[in-house]
Design an enzyme around this catalytic site. Structure first.
Site, PDB file in Angstrom:
ATOM      1  N   GLU A   2      -4.122   3.904   6.037  1.00 46.47           N
ATOM      2  CA  GLU A   2      -4.555   3.608   4.655  1.00 46.47           C
ATOM      3  C   GLU A   2      -4.779   4.835   3.893  1.00 46.47           C
ATOM      4  OE1 GLU A   2      -5.657  -0.227   2.068  1.00 46.47           O
ATOM      5  OE2 GLU A   2      -4.783  -0.621   3.502  1.00 46.47           O
ATOM      6  N   SER A  34     -10.679   0.927   3.132  1.00 48.24           N
ATOM      7  CA  SER A  34     -10.252   0.098   4.520  1.00 48.24           C
ATOM      8  C   SER A  34      -9.139   1.374   4.740  1.00 48.24           C
ATOM      9  CB  SER A  34      -9.231  -0.876   4.123  1.00 48.24           C
ATOM     10  OG  SER A  34      -9.152  -2.075   3.611  1.00 48.24           O
ATOM     11  N   ARG A  38       0.764  -1.095  -0.036  1.00 43.97           N
ATOM     12  CA  ARG A  38      -0.057  -0.074   0.019  1.00 43.97           C
ATOM     13  C   ARG A  38       0.949   1.274   0.044  1.00 43.97           C
ATOM     14  NH1 ARG A  38      -2.479  -4.113  -1.415  1.00 43.97           N
ATOM     15  NH2 ARG A  38      -4.550  -4.393  -0.427  1.00 43.97           N
TER      16      ARG A  38
END
Length: 314
Positions: free
Chosen positions: A298, A228, A179
Site C-alpha cells: 500500500e 499501513s 486502495r
C-alpha cells in the site's frame, strides 16, 4: 562526470520557463515520513493551475514527472528520483463550501479538510482525520479508514494530463477499487468536490476525537513510519498474516516491523530505504510461503536504488 550528472544536465536544458519555482538537487528525506531516500533532480512548485498546465504542455515527454504530497505513505529509494518532482503549494490548499458540498484543493491536508468540514457542520469527511496525507494522494489511492473511502464522497475531481490538458473526472471515470484508482500515474490532481451532509459540529468533532484516540492507541503514530504497509487481501487482515509468520518486531538494520501494529514498518534510527523495503519484502515472502497470499504494497515505492560511481546497484 557520471551518467546521472549527464542525465540531469540534459533534463535541465529541457525545462520550460515557469512563474513558479524550480529547485535542483532537492533532498526528499526531509519531506517524507520515513525520513529516508535520495534527492530529486528537480522540484517544481507551480504558481497556479495555469502555470502547471503550461509547464506540462512544454515539458518534453522524455523528462519524467512525479507528483509528491506530504510523503506520508511514500518510500523514496536511496538513489533518488530522476526528472521533476511536482509539489503543490498554497494555491492548491484552498477550501470552500457550496451547500453541502466541499470544494478542496489537492494540496490540502486530509486532516485540515476534515476540520474545515466539521466547522461548517458538514459530516461525512471525518474519516479523513485519520489519514495522514493530502487530498491528491487520497484520490490517487482511494484512501479510506473506519469504513469509508474517497469513492463514497467524491462528486468530481480535476486533473491535468501529461500534455497539460485539464480533465474533470466523475467517480465512474476514476476506476476506483480498494486502495486504488485507474487514473494514469502521470496525471496531476488539483481539486476535488466532495458530497457531505448537514450535521452537528459538536457530534462531528466527537467522532473525530474518537478516531484520533483510536489511532493513538493502535498505531505507531509518533514513529517515523509510512502508514499501513500492505493492503488487506480479500477476506483477510494483513497484520494477522504478518503476525502469524513471526513478523511482529522483525528487524533489518534500523528498519523494523512495529511491535504495536505489525502492518506498519518504522525507521528506528538510521535505516535506509533499502532496509525498509527489505524488511517489507521479507514478511511478504514469509506470508506467501506460509499462506499462499501475496501481500500488495500500500506504501508507494518510488525512485532508484543507490548507485555507485560505475552505475551498478550497490
Amino acid at each position: 562526470m557520471n551518467d546521472m550528472t549527464l542525465i540531469q544536465n540534459e533534463y535541465r536544458e529541457k525545462l520550460p520557463e515557469v512563474r513558479g519555482r524550480i529547485r535542483e538537487n532537492v533532498r526528499l528525506d526531509k519531506v517524507t515520513w520515513f525520513q529516508v531516500g535520495g534527492p530529486a533532480d528537480f522540484v517544481f512548485k507551480p504558481e497556479d493551475e495555469a502555470d502547471l498546465s503550461e509547464f506540462l504542455t512544454n515539458l518534453p515527454f522524455d523528462v519524467p514527472i512525479l507528483a509528491l504530497g506530504v510523503g506520508s505513505n511514500l518510500l523514496i529509494r536511496d538513489g533518488g528520483v530522476r526528472g521533476v518532482v511536482l509539489r503543490l503549494g498554497r494555491h492548491f490548499t484552498k477550501m470552500k463550501t457550496e451547500g453541502t458540498r466541499l470544494v478542496v484543493g489537492a494540496g490540502a491536508l486530509d486532516g485540515n479538510v476534515a476540520r474545515f468540514a466539521a466547522d461548517a457542520a458538514l459530516e461525512g469527511a471525518e474519516f479523513l482525520s485519520g489519514i495522514p496525507g493530502s487530498i491528491g494522494g487520497a484520490l490517487r489511492m482511494n484512501a479510506g479508514a473506519y469504513g469509508t473511502d474517497m469513492s463514497e464522497i467524491l462528486v468530481s475531481a480535476v486533473a491535468y494530463d501529461r500534455q497539460g490538458m485539464r480533465h474533470v473526472l466523475m467517480p465512474e471515470d476514476m476506476g476506483f477499487a480498494y486502495r486504488h484508482c485507474e487514473i494514469p500515474k502521470d496525471w496531476i490532481f488539483t481539486q476535488a468536490t466532495l458530497q457531505l451532509s448537514a450535521g452537528s459540529t459538536e457530534e462531528i468533532l466527537a467522532r473525530m476525537s474518537d478516531i484520533s484516540r483510536n489511532r493513538e492507541e493502535s498505531q505507531p503514530v509518533r514513529s517515523r513510519t509510512g502508514g499501513s504497509t500492505f493492503a488487506n487481501p480479500p477476506g483477510k487482515k494483513a497484520w494477522e498474516l504478518i503476525e502469524s509468520v513471526g513478523g511482529r518486531g522483525l528487524q533489518i538494520g534500523d528498519a523494523k516491523i512495529s511491535d504495536k501494529h505489525c502492518n506498519f514498518i518504522i525507521n528506528t534510527g538510521t535505516a535506509t530505504a533499502a532496509d525498509l523495503e527489505a524488511v517489507g519484502e521479507e514478511v511478504r515472502r514469509r506470508v506467501f510461503e506460509t499462506h499462499d497470499v501475496l501481500l500488495r504494497w500500500e506504501i508507494v515505492r518510488l525512485g532508484e536504488s543507490e548507485l555507485d560511481l560505475e552505475g551498478t546497484v550497490t
